[in-house]
Scaffold this motif. Structure first.
Motif, PDB file in Angstrom:
ATOM      1  N   ALA A  52       0.818  -1.207   0.000  1.00 20.32           N
ATOM      2  CA  ALA A  52       0.000   0.000   0.000  1.00 20.32           C
ATOM      3  C   ALA A  52       0.859   1.268   0.000  1.00 20.32           C
ATOM      4  CB  ALA A  52      -0.930  -0.003   1.212  1.00 20.32           C
ATOM      5  N   ALA A  53       1.938   1.276   0.775  1.00 16.46           N
ATOM      6  CA  ALA A  53       2.798   2.458   0.829  1.00 16.46           C
ATOM      7  C   ALA A  53       3.411   2.756  -0.534  1.00 16.46           C
ATOM      8  CB  ALA A  53       3.895   2.262   1.872  1.00 16.46           C
ATOM      9  N   THR A  54       3.785   1.718  -1.275  1.00 17.91           N
ATOM     10  CA  THR A  54       4.357   1.929  -2.599  1.00 17.91           C
ATOM     11  C   THR A  54       3.334   2.507  -3.567  1.00 17.91           C
ATOM     12  OG1 THR A  54       5.929   0.137  -2.263  1.00 17.91           O
ATOM     13  CG2 THR A  54       5.522   0.815  -4.535  1.00 17.91           C
ATOM     14  N   VAL A  55       2.087   2.008  -3.523  1.00 20.19           N
ATOM     15  CA  VAL A  55       1.036   2.566  -4.375  1.00 20.19           C
ATOM     16  C   VAL A  55       0.820   4.048  -4.050  1.00 20.19           C
ATOM     17  CG1 VAL A  55      -1.444   2.510  -4.857  1.00 20.19           C
ATOM     18  CG2 VAL A  55      -0.132   0.392  -4.800  1.00 20.19           C
ATOM     19  N   LEU A  56       0.783   4.374  -2.776  1.00 22.74           N
ATOM     20  CA  LEU A  56       0.605   5.777  -2.371  1.00 22.74           C
ATOM     21  C   LEU A  56       1.754   6.642  -2.887  1.00 22.74           C
ATOM     22  CD1 LEU A  56      -0.568   5.320   1.341  1.00 22.74           C
ATOM     23  CD2 LEU A  56      -1.987   5.973  -0.608  1.00 22.74           C
ATOM     24  N   PHE A  57       2.969   6.153  -2.729  1.00 25.63           N
ATOM     25  CA  PHE A  57       4.137   6.931  -3.140  1.00 25.63           C
ATOM     26  C   PHE A  57       4.154   7.128  -4.654  1.00 25.63           C
ATOM     27  CE2 PHE A  57       8.816   7.587  -3.602  1.00 25.63           C
ATOM     28  CZ  PHE A  57       8.919   8.682  -2.761  1.00 25.63           C
ATOM     29  N   LEU A  65       7.629   3.754 -11.288  1.00 24.10           N
ATOM     30  CA  LEU A  65       8.928   3.098 -11.231  1.00 24.10           C
ATOM     31  C   LEU A  65       9.617   3.255  -9.883  1.00 24.10           C
ATOM     32  CD1 LEU A  65      10.411   4.085 -14.710  1.00 24.10           C
ATOM     33  CD2 LEU A  65       9.229   1.982 -14.083  1.00 24.10           C
ATOM     34  N   ILE A  66       9.009   3.980  -8.950  1.00 18.15           N
ATOM     35  CA  ILE A  66       9.706   4.280  -7.707  1.00 18.15           C
ATOM     36  C   ILE A  66       9.009   3.606  -6.536  1.00 18.15           C
ATOM     37  CG2 ILE A  66      10.614   6.454  -8.577  1.00 18.15           C
ATOM     38  CD1 ILE A  66       8.509   7.900  -7.013  1.00 18.15           C
ATOM     39  N   THR A  67       9.708   3.547  -5.427  1.00 18.68           N
ATOM     40  CA  THR A  67       9.231   2.919  -4.207  1.00 18.68           C
ATOM     41  C   THR A  67       9.742   3.725  -3.025  1.00 18.68           C
ATOM     42  OG1 THR A  67       9.376   0.892  -2.868  1.00 18.68           O
ATOM     43  CG2 THR A  67      11.241   1.397  -4.291  1.00 18.68           C
ATOM     44  N   PRO A  68       9.042   3.708  -1.871  1.00 15.81           N
ATOM     45  CA  PRO A  68       9.519   4.492  -0.709  1.00 15.81           C
ATOM     46  C   PRO A  68      10.921   4.116  -0.269  1.00 15.81           C
ATOM     47  CG  PRO A  68       7.265   3.782  -0.375  1.00 15.81           C
ATOM     48  CD  PRO A  68       7.725   3.109  -1.623  1.00 15.81           C
ATOM     49  N   GLY A  69      11.332   2.864  -0.526  1.00 15.51           N
ATOM     50  CA  GLY A  69      12.676   2.471  -0.129  1.00 15.51           C
ATOM     51  C   GLY A  69      13.770   3.242  -0.830  1.00 15.51           C
ATOM     52  N   ILE A  70      13.419   3.897  -1.942  1.00 15.91           N
ATOM     53  CA  ILE A  70      14.426   4.612  -2.716  1.00 15.91           C
ATOM     54  C   ILE A  70      14.889   5.888  -2.016  1.00 15.91           C
ATOM     55  CG2 ILE A  70      13.010   6.193  -4.111  1.00 15.91           C
ATOM     56  CD1 ILE A  70      14.549   5.177  -6.559  1.00 15.91           C
TER      57      ILE A  70
END
Length: 314
Positions: A52-57, A65-70
């Motif tokens: 869910a956090a990745t979809v929000l980000f 192409l991005i993810t919160p871990g980046i």
């Protein structure tokens, strides 16, 4: 309707959870079920929060192409573990009270995320590219500092840092989980309640404002939710940077549309299913203990490369 595809996903997740709990169950059943239930709960909440956090980000950044871990959460977590071992030694680190340590790590990770996002908001809601670049630079800097500090450690202390630097679901503390579980569930519920506004945000800042959306306020709330989800998940089990990207990509492929009322549950369910099914496969069937995080990172990296190459080919 595409939302109907959530039903088989929910059934698969329920089946995976049942298999994880009951496969090859033997006496003492109560004790074994208790251990498995704790691990299962950690797998589900971390997987759901990561997806869910990745979809929000990706929604607020306008980039799939991005993810919160980046933005450096994993590097900050490793840096914190390294500094704790360097300051306390392996014996002192091992005797740290688990719940206070979890709260401190969560506060540091969430505070760093909110501070970085706050710099973005002061410059305007459209400066997400600078956010990503700042996160990348912060991650490189923290990894360099962690590498330097690790050279000062004894071999036994370095082994402790290495073990703490990778996601592990085998020794989740119940007190930490009792705090993290409801917090992540509340964040997921709030994110789902924002679904209609997130659909408008996909149109872009100018169009969304024209349609009556307070884009900057929504951005502030969503970024705070992302910071909390990623911070709590990382402090609970360690960093799994590409899990969210893998779950989000599969959710988009499953649904075929960007409506967040279905996309968020799909990404959350797929994130949980990936972890539950993967842990069941490697732990129950293959007898491995620490392979899952490595495999998830590898598959997530392949998905990232595939998305980049597909976009470049267009």
């Amino acid at each position: 309707m595409a939302e109907r595809r959530l039903v088989p996903l929910a059934l698969l997740l329920a089946l995976g959870c049942a298999a994880f709990l009951l496969w090859n169950l033997h006496a003492p059943m109560g004790f074994i079920l208790s251990l498995r239930a704790t691990k299962l709960a950690a797998l589900v909440v971390v997987g759901a929060a990561s997806g869910a956090a990745t979809v929000l980000f990706q929604t607020v950044a306008g980039n799939r192409l991005i993810t919160p871990g980046i933005v450096g959460f994993d590097a900050l977590f490793v840096f914190l573990q390294t500094m704790l071992v360097l300051a306390l030694g392996s014996a002192g680190y091992a005797t740290l009270p688990t719940l206070p340590a979890f709260l401190i790590e969560t506060a540091c990770l969430a505070g760093a995320g909110v501070a970085l996002f706050g710099l973005l908001l002061r410059r305007g809601a459209g400066d997400l590219i600078r956010l990503v670049l700042s996160g990348l630079i912060l991650g490189v800097m923290l990894r360099g500092l962690s590498g330097f500090a690790q050279r000062l450690l004894e071999p036994s202390e370095f082994a402790v840092v290495q073990q703490a630097s990778f996601a592990s679901f085998g020794a989740v503390d119940r007190a930490q989980l009792a705090l993290a579980g409801p917090l992540l569930a509340l964040a997921l519920l709030i994110a789902w309640r924002l679904s209609s506004r997130l659909d408008l945000a996909l149109l872009g800042r100018d169009k969304a404002i024209t349609l009556g959306l307070d884009f900057d306020r929504l951005l502030l709330g969503v970024l705070a939710l992302i910071a909390v989800m990623v911070a709590v998940s990382t402090a609970l089990v360690g960093p799994v940077a590409f899990l969210g990207l893998l779950a989000a990509a599969l959710a988009h492929a499953l649904l075929g549309h960007p409506r967040h009322a279905a996309l968020l549950p799909a990404a959350a369910g797929l994130g949980a299913l990936i972890l539950v099914a993967g842990q069941f496969l490697f732990e129950r069937l293959l007898g491995f203990e620490s392979t899952l995080a490595v495999i998830v990172e590898f598959l997530g990296g392949l998905v990232f490369l595939a998305l980049v190459l597909r976009k470049a080919a267009r």
